[in-house]
Design a protein around this motif. Structure first.
Motif, PDB file in Angstrom:
ATOM      1  N   SER A  33       0.828  -1.203   0.000  1.00 43.78           N
ATOM      2  CA  SER A  33       0.000   0.000   0.000  1.00 43.78           C
ATOM      3  C   SER A  33       0.859   1.248   0.000  1.00 43.78           C
ATOM      4  N   ARG A  62      -2.023  -0.573  -3.548  1.00 46.76           N
ATOM      5  CA  ARG A  62      -3.212   0.049  -2.955  1.00 46.76           C
ATOM      6  C   ARG A  62      -2.920   1.503  -2.623  1.00 46.76           C
ATOM      7  N   THR A 295      -3.566  -6.422  -6.319  1.00 51.67           N
ATOM      8  CA  THR A 295      -4.169  -6.044  -5.050  1.00 51.67           C
ATOM      9  C   THR A 295      -5.240  -7.049  -4.666  1.00 51.67           C
TER      10      THR A 295
END
Length: 302
Positions: A33, A62, A295
Motif C-alpha cells: 500500500s 493500494r 491487489t
C-alpha cells in the motif's frame, strides 16, 4: 502481515512531484500500500489529489488515506463523486479511504467549522456517501469497486468501534501507539463486529515512523518535532523513540506487530529522498509482496 509505505507529505518543504516518484518506487519494490496523510492547516499535499497522481503512475499498489479529515468535506455528494472518480482512475479495489474526525482544532478554524461537532459531521457524511455509492441518489459516476471504496476508521473511541462495525472494513491505529493498547482495542473491535452481525473479521492497519541512512535521526527529529508539536513534548518523544532508524528496529517492529495479529504495517517516511524506499525494502527483503502481484479485493462482507 502485509507492509505498506507512507508518503512523507508531512515533512516541511516536500516537493509534490517527489511523492509521485515515491509511489512508483514503492510499487516497484513490492510494498502492498501507499499511504497519504491529511492536514489542512499545514503544508501537507491534499491526499485525494496526491493519490490521483499516484494512481496514474502505478498499476497495482493500494492507495490509502490515513487518515482523511472527512468532516472538512462538507458537501457529501461532491465528496462521493470525487472519491468515486479516483476509484475509477485507480481500478477496482485499489483505493481505501481511511477516515477520522481529527484531533487538531486549527484544521477546523481554517475551515470555519465547529470542532466540537466533528464526530456527528463524520457520521452524517458516511451515511450520505455510502447511500450515493449504492445508487440511491443521482450522483455519478458510480465507483468501480462494488459498494464503493472500503472505509477504514481511525481513533480509539466508542464511536470508532461503532463506525467500523456499521460501515467499515477495518481500523487504522495511530502512530506511536503501544502494542498492548493495540491488542486491547482490536479485541474490543472483534467483539463489536460480531455483535453487529458482520461476517468475517475486521482488518487492522498501524503506522510506524521511519528514517534510514546517515541522516536518519536528524531527518526524523526535524519532521516529527515540526508536525507533532501540537501534541506536546512527551508525545513527540514517544514517536521519535519508537521510530525505525536501523535494520534491527525495522525487524523488531515487524515482529511485534505480526505477533499482535496486525494485517498491515505501514512505515511512514520522514526523509523525502526516494532512496529511503530502497533502504527500507532492502531490509525487509522477502517480507514484501511480489511486485507483479495484484491487489487483494476488499472485504465487503456487510
Amino acid at each position: 502481515m502485509e507492509i505498506g509505505v507512507g508518503l512523507p507529505g508531512h515533512v516541511t518543504g516536500v516537493e509534490e512531484r517527489t511523492l509521485v516518484t515515491w509511489a512508483r518506487r514503492a510499487e516497484e519494490r513490492g510494498f502492498a500500500s501507499l499511504i497519504a496523510s491529511d492536514r489542512l492547516a499545514w503544508s501537507t499535499p491534499e491526499p485525494l489529489i496526491t493519490l490521483a497522481a499516484a494512481a496514474g503512475a502505478t498499476e497495482r499498489i493500494r492507495l490509502v488515506t490515513s487518515v482523511l479529515l472527512a468532516p472538512l468535506h462538507t458537501n457529501p455528494a461532491l465528496f462521493a463523486k470525487a472519491a468515486a472518480t479516483l476509484d475509477r482512475i485507480a481500478g477496482a479495489g485499489r483505493l481505501h479511504l481511511g477516515l477520522a474526525p481529527g484531533a487538531r482544532e486549527d484544521d477546523y478554524r481554517a475551515s470555519h467549522l465547529d470542532f466540537s461537532t466533528r464526530g456527528r459531521a463524520l457520521d452524517t457524511l458516511v451515511e450520505r456517501v455510502t447511500a450515493i455509492w449504492r445508487g440511491e441518489e443521482e450522483v455519478g459516476p458510480a465507483p468501480v469497486t462494488p459498494g464503493g471504496p472500503p472505509l477504514w476508521f481511525g481513533g480509539t473511541s466508542q464511536a470508532t468501534l461503532r463506525r467500523i462495525a456499521s460501515h467499515g472494513t477495518g481500523w487504522i491505529a495511530g502512530t506511536g501507539g503501544d502494542i498492548d493498547e493495540f491488542i486491547t482495542f482490536a479485541t474490543s473491535l472483534h467483539s463489536r463486529w460480531k455483535e453487529a452481525g458482520r461476517q468475517g473479521r475486521p482488518r487492522t492497519r498501524a503506522t510506524a515512523m521511519f528514517a534510514l541512512g546517515g541522516h536518519a535521526h536528524r531527518s526524523l527529529a526535524r519532521a516529527v518535532n515540526d508536525y507533532y508539536a501540537f501534541a506536546g513534548p512527551d508525545y513527540v518523544r514517544t514517536v521519535i523513540d519508537t521510530a525505525a532508524t536501523t535494520a534491527d528496529v525495522v525487524h523488531a517492529t515487524v515482529t511485534a506487530h505480526e505477533a499482535a495479529g496486525l494485517d498491515e504495517l505501514v512505515f511512514v517516511g520522514n526523509d523525502t529522498d526516494p532512496k529511503q524506499i530502497d533502504l527500507l525494502a532492502d531490509i525487509l527483503g522477502d517480507k514484501l509482496t511480489s511486485p507483479n502481484s495484484t491487489t487483494r479485493a476488499p472485504d465487503r462482507s456487510h
